[in-house]
Write a protein that holds these residues in place. Structure first.
Motif, short mmCIF file in Angstrom:
data_model
loop_
_atom_site.label_atom_id
_atom_site.label_comp_id
_atom_site.label_asym_id
_atom_site.label_seq_id
_atom_site.Cartn_x
_atom_site.Cartn_y
_atom_site.Cartn_z
N GLN A 24 0.82 -1.19 0.00
CA GLN A 24 0.00 0.00 0.00
C GLN A 24 0.87 1.25 0.00
OE1 GLN A 24 -2.43 -0.46 3.47
NE2 GLN A 24 -3.73 -2.02 2.55
N SER A 25 0.22 2.38 -0.27
CA SER A 25 0.90 3.67 -0.22
C SER A 25 0.53 4.38 1.08
CB SER A 25 0.50 4.54 -1.41
OG SER A 25 0.94 3.96 -2.62
N ALA A 26 1.45 5.19 1.57
CA ALA A 26 1.17 6.01 2.73
C ALA A 26 0.41 7.26 2.28
CB ALA A 26 2.46 6.39 3.42
N PRO A 27 -0.25 7.95 3.20
CA PRO A 27 -0.95 9.18 2.82
C PRO A 27 -0.03 10.19 2.15
CG PRO A 27 -1.59 8.49 5.02
CD PRO A 27 -0.45 7.61 4.62
N THR A 28 1.24 10.14 2.49
CA THR A 28 2.20 11.12 1.96
C THR A 28 2.93 10.64 0.71
OG1 THR A 28 3.83 10.23 3.51
CG2 THR A 28 2.57 12.18 4.21
N GLY A 29 2.72 9.40 0.29
CA GLY A 29 3.42 8.92 -0.90
C GLY A 29 3.72 7.43 -0.83
N PRO A 30 4.77 6.96 -1.52
CA PRO A 30 5.09 5.53 -1.56
C PRO A 30 5.58 5.00 -0.22
CG PRO A 30 6.84 6.81 -2.59
CD PRO A 30 5.71 7.76 -2.31
N VAL A 31 5.50 3.69 -0.06
CA VAL A 31 5.97 3.02 1.15
C VAL A 31 7.28 2.31 0.85
CG1 VAL A 31 5.49 1.20 2.82
CG2 VAL A 31 3.67 2.77 2.14
N PHE A 32 8.25 2.48 1.73
CA PHE A 32 9.55 1.83 1.56
C PHE A 32 9.75 0.83 2.69
CE2 PHE A 32 9.96 6.05 -0.32
CZ PHE A 32 10.45 5.75 -1.58
N LYS A 33 10.05 -0.41 2.32
CA LYS A 33 10.36 -1.43 3.31
C LYS A 33 11.85 -1.34 3.65
CE LYS A 33 10.56 -6.44 3.97
NZ LYS A 33 10.59 -7.75 3.27
N VAL A 34 12.14 -0.78 4.80
CA VAL A 34 13.52 -0.64 5.24
C VAL A 34 13.70 -1.39 6.56
CG1 VAL A 34 14.04 1.50 4.02
CG2 VAL A 34 12.91 1.62 6.24
N SER A 35 13.06 -2.54 6.63
CA SER A 35 13.03 -3.32 7.86
C SER A 35 13.79 -4.64 7.78
CB SER A 35 11.57 -3.64 8.22
OG SER A 35 10.91 -4.30 7.15
N SER A 36 14.31 -4.99 6.61
CA SER A 36 14.87 -6.34 6.45
C SER A 36 16.30 -6.37 5.94
CB SER A 36 13.98 -7.16 5.51
OG SER A 36 12.70 -7.35 6.08
N ASN A 37 16.98 -5.23 5.90
CA ASN A 37 18.38 -5.18 5.47
C ASN A 37 18.59 -5.72 4.06
OD1 ASN A 37 18.82 -4.19 8.02
ND2 ASN A 37 19.65 -6.11 8.83
N GLU A 38 17.60 -5.53 3.21
CA GLU A 38 17.72 -6.00 1.84
C GLU A 38 18.53 -5.01 1.00
OE1 GLU A 38 13.33 -8.14 1.57
OE2 GLU A 38 13.53 -5.95 1.56
N ASN A 39 19.19 -5.53 -0.02
CA ASN A 39 19.90 -4.69 -0.98
C ASN A 39 18.87 -4.05 -1.90
OD1 ASN A 39 21.49 -3.79 -3.27
ND2 ASN A 39 23.11 -5.16 -2.58
N PRO A 40 18.86 -2.73 -2.06
CA PRO A 40 17.82 -2.10 -2.85
C PRO A 40 17.98 -2.25 -4.36
CG PRO A 40 19.37 -0.44 -2.12
CD PRO A 40 19.78 -1.74 -1.45
N TYR A 41 19.15 -2.69 -4.80
CA TYR A 41 19.41 -2.78 -6.22
C TYR A 41 18.84 -4.06 -6.83
CZ TYR A 41 22.81 0.97 -5.48
OH TYR A 41 23.41 2.15 -5.14
N PRO A 42 18.31 -4.00 -8.05
CA PRO A 42 17.88 -5.22 -8.74
C PRO A 42 19.09 -6.03 -9.17
CG PRO A 42 17.75 -3.36 -10.24
CD PRO A 42 18.10 -2.79 -8.89
N GLU A 321 6.34 5.08 9.93
CA GLU A 321 5.39 4.32 9.10
C GLU A 321 4.32 5.24 8.52
OE1 GLU A 321 2.32 0.50 9.33
OE2 GLU A 321 3.80 0.82 10.92
N SER A 322 3.89 6.22 9.29
CA SER A 322 2.86 7.14 8.79
C SER A 322 3.34 7.93 7.58
CB SER A 322 2.42 8.08 9.91
OG SER A 322 3.43 9.04 10.21
N HIS A 323 4.66 8.03 7.44
CA HIS A 323 5.23 8.74 6.30
C HIS A 323 5.75 7.78 5.22
CE1 HIS A 323 5.17 12.90 7.83
NE2 HIS A 323 5.29 12.34 9.03
N GLY A 324 5.58 6.47 5.44
CA GLY A 324 5.95 5.51 4.40
C GLY A 324 7.26 4.80 4.59
N LEU A 325 7.81 4.81 5.81
CA LEU A 325 9.04 4.07 6.10
C LEU A 325 8.75 2.97 7.11
CD1 LEU A 325 11.77 6.86 6.43
CD2 LEU A 325 11.58 5.15 4.62
N LEU A 326 8.90 1.73 6.69
CA LEU A 326 8.66 0.58 7.56
C LEU A 326 9.99 0.12 8.13
CD1 LEU A 326 6.14 -1.44 5.36
CD2 LEU A 326 5.64 0.26 7.12
N VAL A 327 10.27 0.48 9.38
CA VAL A 327 11.53 0.10 10.03
C VAL A 327 11.31 -1.12 10.90
CG1 VAL A 327 12.35 2.48 10.01
CG2 VAL A 327 11.12 1.62 12.02
N ARG A 328 12.38 -1.60 11.53
CA ARG A 328 12.29 -2.77 12.40
C ARG A 328 12.42 -2.32 13.86
NH1 ARG A 328 12.98 -8.22 11.38
NH2 ARG A 328 12.33 -9.42 13.19
#
Length: 365
Positions: A24-42, A321-328
Motif C-alpha cells: 500500500q501507499s502512505a498518505p504522503t506517498g510511496p511506502v519503503f520497506k527498510v526493515s529487512s536489510n535488503e539490498n535495494p538494487y535489482p 510508518e505514517s510517512h511511508g518508512l517501515l523500520v524494524r
C-alpha cells in the motif's frame, strides 16, 4: 482438541517476525520497506541472465555438491572443497552449525541483542541459548562472554558486524577471546555484513579460521550480492566440522537458480563492489544527518543503522510508518533502519527532526 504429540519445548520458541512489508501507499506517498536489510538494487544483468538460462532446468534437482560455486569460493579463500558447506542462506548454515555441535543439555552462546533468529534456532536444535548482554555502547562484551563459558558450552556465535546494532569488534579483542576459549568449543564468526565493514582493525574471519582449529565462518549472498530471495549462504569450517554440517544439511537445500546466481555474482565482483560503495556512502550521509540533529548513534559498519530510542521506540516507528518508512522496531530498545534506495534515505533524513522532537536517543558510549 488435537491428540497430536508435539515437542513441549517448542512452546518456548517465539515466532520469527520478518520485517514488516506492505504494497500500500502512505498518505504522503510511496511506502519503503527498510526493515529487512535488503539490498535495494535489482540483479545485475549478468546475474539475471544466468538465472534465466537455468529456468528450463528446474524440473531437475540441483547439484548437491554445488561444484561451480564451491570451486570459486575455494579459489577466493584458498581453502579446500572439504571446508565449504552451502546452505539456504547463512541462517540455515548457522542452524547446521548448531545442530552439528549442540543438543539437549548443551549451551549455545551469543551476544544480545544480536540476530533475532539465534535463540530460536538454538531451541529448535534442542539446546539452551545463553544470551550475554551487549556493552553500553552496543558492542559484544567478549570479557563477559568468556566468563559465561561453562562445561556445557558447545558453540559461541560472534556476529561481526552485529545485527541489529551494526557495531564491530577489533582484532586484538577477538584474539584475546579466542585464546581463552577451550579448543573443543566451536566459535562461529558470522560475517553476513562483512562487505560493508570498513573498520581497519576488524578481524577477517577467514584469517582466524586459518589460525584457530575451532573457528568457522558464516557468509551469505543475501546482502551485498542482493540474492536474498534465492537463499544461498555458506560456511568455511574445519574438515571434521564441515562433514558434520553436511550430515544435518537439508538435501538439495540450495537451488540450481541460487547456484547459478552465486556463480554469476562472484564473476561480477567489480560491479557489485561499486554498489556496496554507494550504499556505504549513503550510510554515512544518513548517519551524518542524525548527528547534525544532535542524535548520537552507535558505530555502524553494516547496511543498516541502529537508533537506540528506548521507551519512545514504538512512537518513532509509528511516526516513520505514517510517512511511508517501515523500520524494524524492538520495543523499549530502539529501531533498525536499512540503508536503502536514495529516495527512502532522503525521506528518512527529512524526518529526523521529527524523530528528535520525540526523544533524544540514549547516547552511544
Amino acid at each position: 482438541m488435537s491428540d497430536l504429540r508435539l515437542r513441549e519445548d517448542l512452546s518456548a520458541i517465539p515466532d520469527y517476525k520478518p520485517g514488516k512489508t506492505t504494497t500500500q501507499s502512505a498518505p504522503t506517498g510511496p511506502v519503503f520497506k527498510v526493515s529487512s536489510n535488503e539490498n535495494p538494487y535489482p540483479p545485475l544483468p549478468s546475474v539475471a541472465s544466468a538465472i534465466a538460462d537455468r529456468i528450463t532446468h528446474i524440473n531437475r534437482y540441483p547439484e548437491t555438491a554445488a561444484t561451480a560455486v564451491v570451486a570459486l569460493l575455494c579459489e577466493r579463500f584458498q581453502v579446500s572443497p572439504v571446508n565449504i558447506v552451502l546452505g539456504s542462506g547463512s541462517v540455515e548454515v548457522v542452524s547446521q552449525l548448531m545442530r552439528a555441535t549442540a543438543g539437549e543439555g548443551d549451551e549455545v552462546m551469543f551476544a544480545w541483542r544480536s540476530f533475532e533468529a539465534y535463540p530460536m534456532l538454538v531451541r529448535a536444535a534442542g539446546a539452551t541459548p545463553v544470551a550475554v548482554p551487549l556493552t553500553a555502547d552496543h558492542r559484544h562484551d567478549l570479557d563477559a562472554m568468556r566468563a559465561a563459558i561453562t562445561p556445557r558450552t558447545r558453540l559461541i556465535l560472534v556476529c561481526n558486524p552485529n545485527n541489529p546494532t551494526g557495531t564491530t569488534i577489533g582484532e586484538d579483542e577477538l584474539t584475546a577471546f579466542l585464546d581463552a576459549v577451550p579448543a573443543d568449543i566451536t566459535v562461529v564468526i558470522d560475517e553476513a555484513y562483512v562487505h560493508f565493514n570498513e573498520r581497519t582493525d576488524s578481524p577477517s574471519g577467514i584469517e582466524y579460521f586459518r589460525r584457530y582449529p575451532n573457528v568457522a565462518v558464516a557468509h551469505t549472498f543475501s546482502k551485498a550480492y542482493g540474492l536474498a530471495g534465492l537463499r544461498i549462504g555458506y560456511a568455511i569450517a574445519p574438515e571434521r566440522l564441515a562433514n558434520a554440517l553436511r550430515k544435518v544439511a537439508i538435501p538439495f537445500g540450495v537451488t540450481d537458480l541460487a547456484q547459478a546466481a552465486a556463480v554469476a555474482s562472484l564473476h561480477a565482483e567489480g560491479e557489485l563492489s561499486a554498489r556496496v560503495a554507494d550504499l556505504i556512502a549513503e550510510r554515512e550521509r544518513v548517519v551524518g544527518a542524525f548527528q547534525d540533529a544532535g542524535l548520537d548513534l552507535p558505530e555502524t559498519q553494516a547496511n543498516f543503522i541502529w537508533v537506540p530510542f528506548g521507551d519512545a521506540t514504538t512512537a518513532a516507528a509509528e511516526l516513520l510508518e505514517s510517512h511511508g518508512l517501515l523500520v524494524r522496531p524492538f520495543a523499549g530498545e530502539g529501531f533498525r533502519v536499512t540503508v536503502a534506495e536514495r529516495e527512502a534515505n532522503d525521506l528518512l533524513v527529512r524526518l529526523i527532526p521529527e524523530l528528535a522532537a520525540l526523544r533524544t536517543p540514549v547516547a552511544a558510549g
